[in-house]
Design a protein around this motif. Sequence first.
Motif, PDB file in Angstrom:
ATOM      1  N   SER A 198      12.609   4.328   8.821  1.00  0.00           N
ATOM      2  CA  SER A 198      11.811   5.502   8.523  1.00  0.00           C
ATOM      3  C   SER A 198      10.660   5.164   7.584  1.00  0.00           C
ATOM      4  CB  SER A 198      12.674   6.597   7.897  1.00  0.00           C
ATOM      5  OG  SER A 198      12.920   6.326   6.534  1.00  0.00           O
ATOM      6  N   ARG A 199       9.535   5.837   7.797  1.00  0.00           N
ATOM      7  CA  ARG A 199       8.359   5.595   6.962  1.00  0.00           C
ATOM      8  C   ARG A 199       8.633   5.928   5.491  1.00  0.00           C
ATOM      9  NH1 ARG A 199       4.863   9.736  10.422  1.00  0.00           N
ATOM     10  NH2 ARG A 199       6.320   8.854  11.932  1.00  0.00           N
ATOM     11  N   ASP A 200       9.489   6.932   5.255  1.00  0.00           N
ATOM     12  CA  ASP A 200       9.787   7.315   3.876  1.00  0.00           C
ATOM     13  C   ASP A 200      10.534   6.206   3.141  1.00  0.00           C
ATOM     14  OD1 ASP A 200       8.576   9.749   4.274  1.00  0.00           O
ATOM     15  OD2 ASP A 200      10.441  10.787   4.785  1.00  0.00           O
ATOM     16  N   ASN A 201      11.508   5.594   3.818  1.00  0.00           N
ATOM     17  CA  ASN A 201      12.248   4.489   3.196  1.00  0.00           C
ATOM     18  C   ASN A 201      11.347   3.285   2.960  1.00  0.00           C
ATOM     19  OD1 ASN A 201      14.721   5.722   2.885  1.00  0.00           O
ATOM     20  ND2 ASN A 201      15.487   5.072   4.895  1.00  0.00           N
ATOM     21  N   LEU A 202      10.464   3.036   3.918  1.00  0.00           N
ATOM     22  CA  LEU A 202       9.556   1.900   3.764  1.00  0.00           C
ATOM     23  C   LEU A 202       8.624   2.111   2.564  1.00  0.00           C
ATOM     24  CD1 LEU A 202       7.812  -0.153   6.439  1.00  0.00           C
ATOM     25  CD2 LEU A 202       6.416   0.822   4.622  1.00  0.00           C
ATOM     26  N   ILE A 203       8.059   3.303   2.440  1.00  0.00           N
ATOM     27  CA  ILE A 203       7.159   3.595   1.319  1.00  0.00           C
ATOM     28  C   ILE A 203       7.913   3.482  -0.003  1.00  0.00           C
ATOM     29  CG2 ILE A 203       5.777   5.407   0.231  1.00  0.00           C
ATOM     30  CD1 ILE A 203       5.170   6.416   3.118  1.00  0.00           C
ATOM     31  N   LYS A 204       9.138   3.991  -0.034  1.00  0.00           N
ATOM     32  CA  LYS A 204       9.958   3.920  -1.249  1.00  0.00           C
ATOM     33  C   LYS A 204      10.212   2.465  -1.637  1.00  0.00           C
ATOM     34  CE  LYS A 204      14.380   5.677  -3.109  1.00  0.00           C
ATOM     35  NZ  LYS A 204      15.113   4.419  -3.347  1.00  0.00           N
TER      36      LYS A 204
END
Length: 229
Positions: A198-204
């Motif tokens: 997920s993009r959210d996990n990657l950004i985090k």
Amino acid sequence: MAVNHVILKEFHHDRQIPYFTQYLKENTDCPFLVELTRQEGAYRPGQCLRANRVDSYKDVEHGDWKFLVWDEKDGRPRMPGGSVGHRWGTEKGKWNLNLKDGLDGAEIKPRLSFLEYRDAAVSVRFDDFGQGSSLHREVPVKFLETADGKKIAVTTGYDLLMAQYGVGRGLGGQYPKDYDDENAPYTPAWSEKYTGLSRDNLIKFAREWAVTAEMTGGKCTIIIGAGVN
């Protein structure tokens, strides 16, 4: 690639971390000047600008194998030691990472980017291997006259890195609109499409990684296997 996109945008452009910037100047090829060449109506990244291409170093030993950075103090190209031409030069002791001119020993302060110091911004074509196509993105350049009187466009490795990773910095061309642009290479949404992460996990992860490096002076390691290491 998407992690790097986030780090370059948030920790190099939106907010410039002094430790990161200085590390790039001292320990990487990011400040080196790269010649842009015209191909099929657009600029393409060429090779590092050779020292013997400019008047001040045209007669230097092994000039084809010595490279240039832009010195902020003098406002012109300078030749630091450390490239392969210095490794095999007659004069020893120049194969190092000291930011000093390999010819006269003057201190060098490399300029990492031409973004705020450009003569122009030109459209450069980059390959998009995921889609089997190409992208056109503006890159900041300086124009130089070579020793043989030819006018050339040069940029820095850092400016090309930013363009390759899709960090627009206010420049024109096919840069991603935001992290959710899934059609632009190296955005978190683009990565999610191919990897399922997920993009959210990657950004985090990207933010946590970069903050850790900022707080510890770069004490981060990726271990990816003995074969590669």
